[in-house]
Motif scaffolding. Structure first.
Motif, PDB file in Angstrom:
ATOM      1  N   ILE A   1      -6.201   2.731   4.475  1.00 10.49           N
ATOM      2  CA  ILE A   1      -6.116   4.183   4.335  1.00 10.49           C
ATOM      3  C   ILE A   1      -6.106   4.890   5.692  1.00 10.49           C
ATOM      4  CG2 ILE A   1      -7.370   6.222   3.513  1.00 10.49           C
ATOM      5  CD1 ILE A   1      -8.207   4.579   1.105  1.00 10.49           C
ATOM      6  N   PHE A   2      -6.897   4.437   6.635  1.00  9.59           N
ATOM      7  CA  PHE A   2      -7.062   5.177   7.881  1.00  9.59           C
ATOM      8  C   PHE A   2      -6.164   4.696   9.020  1.00  9.59           C
ATOM      9  CE2 PHE A   2     -11.285   5.879   5.828  1.00  9.59           C
ATOM     10  CZ  PHE A   2     -11.071   7.225   5.564  1.00  9.59           C
ATOM     11  N   LYS A   3      -5.189   3.871   8.757  1.00  8.13           N
ATOM     12  CA  LYS A   3      -4.248   3.443   9.795  1.00  8.13           C
ATOM     13  C   LYS A   3      -2.938   4.202   9.627  1.00  8.13           C
ATOM     14  CE  LYS A   3      -5.874  -1.150  10.891  1.00  8.13           C
ATOM     15  NZ  LYS A   3      -5.532  -2.568  10.948  1.00  8.13           N
ATOM     16  N   PRO A   4      -2.494   4.898  10.655  1.00 10.44           N
ATOM     17  CA  PRO A   4      -1.245   5.663  10.549  1.00 10.44           C
ATOM     18  C   PRO A   4      -0.013   4.774  10.365  1.00 10.44           C
ATOM     19  CG  PRO A   4      -2.419   6.236  12.580  1.00 10.44           C
ATOM     20  CD  PRO A   4      -3.165   5.144  11.926  1.00 10.44           C
ATOM     21  N   MET A   5      -0.045   3.567  10.897  1.00 10.77           N
ATOM     22  CA  MET A   5       1.107   2.673  10.764  1.00 10.77           C
ATOM     23  C   MET A   5       1.327   2.282   9.294  1.00 10.77           C
ATOM     24  SD  MET A   5       3.449   1.523  12.448  1.00 10.77           S
ATOM     25  CE  MET A   5       3.645   0.661  13.958  1.00 10.77           C
ATOM     26  N   VAL A   6       0.245   2.140   8.545  1.00  7.71           N
ATOM     27  CA  VAL A   6       0.361   1.821   7.120  1.00  7.71           C
ATOM     28  C   VAL A   6       1.018   2.980   6.381  1.00  7.71           C
ATOM     29  CG1 VAL A   6      -0.956   1.340   5.016  1.00  7.71           C
ATOM     30  CG2 VAL A   6      -1.590   0.235   7.155  1.00  7.71           C
ATOM     31  N   TRP A   7       0.605   4.200   6.697  1.00  7.09           N
ATOM     32  CA  TRP A   7       1.206   5.375   6.055  1.00  7.09           C
ATOM     33  C   TRP A   7       2.664   5.529   6.447  1.00  7.09           C
ATOM     34  CZ3 TRP A   7      -0.626   7.325   1.902  1.00  7.09           C
ATOM     35  CH2 TRP A   7      -1.980   7.195   1.635  1.00  7.09           C
ATOM     36  N   ALA A   8       3.003   5.174   7.675  1.00  2.00           N
ATOM     37  CA  ALA A   8       4.412   5.207   8.076  1.00  2.00           C
ATOM     38  C   ALA A   8       5.212   4.192   7.262  1.00  2.00           C
ATOM     39  CB  ALA A   8       4.536   4.915   9.569  1.00  2.00           C
ATOM     40  N   GLY A   9       4.621   3.032   6.992  1.00  2.00           N
ATOM     41  CA  GLY A   9       5.289   2.034   6.152  1.00  2.00           C
ATOM     42  C   GLY A   9       5.504   2.527   4.736  1.00  2.00           C
ATOM     43  N   PHE A  10       4.493   3.201   4.180  1.00  2.72           N
ATOM     44  CA  PHE A  10       4.660   3.783   2.844  1.00  2.72           C
ATOM     45  C   PHE A  10       5.750   4.853   2.850  1.00  2.72           C
ATOM     46  CE2 PHE A  10       0.146   2.456   1.839  1.00  2.72           C
ATOM     47  CZ  PHE A  10       0.532   1.484   0.938  1.00  2.72           C
ATOM     48  N   GLY A  11       5.835   5.623   3.941  1.00  5.10           N
ATOM     49  CA  GLY A  11       6.886   6.633   4.060  1.00  5.10           C
ATOM     50  C   GLY A  11       8.268   6.008   4.092  1.00  5.10           C
ATOM     51  N   VAL A  12       8.417   4.903   4.831  1.00  4.34           N
ATOM     52  CA  VAL A  12       9.706   4.210   4.892  1.00  4.34           C
ATOM     53  C   VAL A  12      10.078   3.651   3.522  1.00  4.34           C
ATOM     54  CG1 VAL A  12      10.867   2.189   5.866  1.00  4.34           C
ATOM     55  CG2 VAL A  12       9.567   3.704   7.349  1.00  4.34           C
ATOM     56  N   LEU A  13       9.106   3.090   2.812  1.00  4.00           N
ATOM     57  CA  LEU A  13       9.377   2.591   1.462  1.00  4.00           C
ATOM     58  C   LEU A  13       9.790   3.721   0.517  1.00  4.00           C
ATOM     59  CD1 LEU A  13       6.520  -0.019   0.983  1.00  4.00           C
ATOM     60  CD2 LEU A  13       8.950  -0.477   1.245  1.00  4.00           C
ATOM     61  N   ALA A  14       9.119   4.861   0.619  1.00  4.73           N
ATOM     62  CA  ALA A  14       9.470   6.011  -0.220  1.00  4.73           C
ATOM     63  C   ALA A  14      10.878   6.503   0.107  1.00  4.73           C
ATOM     64  CB  ALA A  14       8.461   7.133  -0.029  1.00  4.73           C
ATOM     65  N   LEU A  15      11.222   6.536   1.391  1.00  2.93           N
ATOM     66  CA  LEU A  15      12.569   6.947   1.791  1.00  2.93           C
ATOM     67  C   LEU A  15      13.613   5.985   1.239  1.00  2.93           C
ATOM     68  CD1 LEU A  15      14.416   8.797   3.482  1.00  2.93           C
ATOM     69  CD2 LEU A  15      14.021   7.217   5.393  1.00  2.93           C
ATOM     70  N   SER A  16      13.305   4.702   1.248  1.00  2.60           N
ATOM     71  CA  SER A  16      14.214   3.705   0.702  1.00  2.60           C
ATOM     72  C   SER A  16      14.448   3.930  -0.785  1.00  2.60           C
ATOM     73  CB  SER A  16      13.641   2.315   0.940  1.00  2.60           C
ATOM     74  OG  SER A  16      14.385   1.343   0.266  1.00  2.60           O
ATOM     75  N   VAL A  17      13.392   4.209  -1.523  1.00  2.00           N
ATOM     76  CA  VAL A  17      13.525   4.459  -2.964  1.00  2.00           C
ATOM     77  C   VAL A  17      14.349   5.713  -3.224  1.00  2.00           C
ATOM     78  CG1 VAL A  17      12.214   5.083  -5.040  1.00  2.00           C
ATOM     79  CG2 VAL A  17      11.434   3.213  -3.597  1.00  2.00           C
ATOM     80  N   VAL A  18      14.105   6.766  -2.442  1.00  2.00           N
ATOM     81  CA  VAL A  18      14.856   8.014  -2.617  1.00  2.00           C
ATOM     82  C   VAL A  18      16.337   7.791  -2.338  1.00  2.00           C
ATOM     83  CG1 VAL A  18      15.198  10.320  -1.651  1.00  2.00           C
ATOM     84  CG2 VAL A  18      12.907   9.555  -2.238  1.00  2.00           C
ATOM     85  N   LEU A  19      16.652   7.070  -1.263  1.00  2.00           N
ATOM     86  CA  LEU A  19      18.056   6.804  -0.939  1.00  2.00           C
ATOM     87  C   LEU A  19      18.721   5.959  -2.020  1.00  2.00           C
ATOM     88  CD1 LEU A  19      17.856   6.115   2.893  1.00  2.00           C
ATOM     89  CD2 LEU A  19      18.823   8.106   1.745  1.00  2.00           C
TER      90      LEU A  19
END
Length: 152
Positions: free
Chosen positions: A56-74
């Protein structure tokens, strides 16, 4: 360390509520509350809480979730535009494929193949049966009607 303390406090509060519930002679509810109250301490003891807080508290993990979300949206945008433009698997292509498909290999093969197409070199199946009465020809007429109705 802080997470273990918070988990212990939550469990202690839950066990206190369970004790008050048991004091009121509601033992079944008190048992359920105590069971739920022990979950945070159990998670802290196994180390799952530390693992979750590291995620939860690592920004790199949240960036990974953001990339996965972007992939799903695309992916969803691509599928949406493909359907709108009549791409692969569109209704037009499916209709064209069904129209181009032949009806059957031999659509009228079921009626003549039941006996009209035999020649002298092919003995009939009834000729080998001695002493038995032959079945009437309309014995399979119901089955033929069902098969013809379904186009088989």
């Amino acid at each position: 360390m802080l997470t273990s303390t918070v988990c212990a406090a939550v469990s202690a509060a839950g066990l206190g509520i369970a004790a008050l519930t048991a004091y009121r002679k509601r033992f079944l509810a008190a048992t359920r509350i105590a069971a739920f109250a022990l979950i945070p301490v159990g998670l802290a003891m196994t180390g799952i809480i530390d693992w979750v807080t590291n995620i939860i508290f690592k920004p790199m993990v949240w960036a990974g979730f953001g990339v996965l979300a972007l992939s799903v949206v695309l992916f969803m945008i691509g599928r949406f535009t493909e359907r709108r433009r009549g791409g692969i698997g569109s209704r037009k292509e499916r209709r064209a494929a069904t129209a181009a498909r032949p009806e059957a290999v031999a659509p009228a093969a079921s009626a003549p193949s039941l006996g009209a197409g035999r020649t002298a070199s092919q003995p009939s199946a009834d000729a080998g049966k001695k002493g038995r009465s032959s079945a009437p020809k309309d014995d399979f007429s119901d089955i033929e009607a069902i098969l013809k109705k379904h186009g088989i």
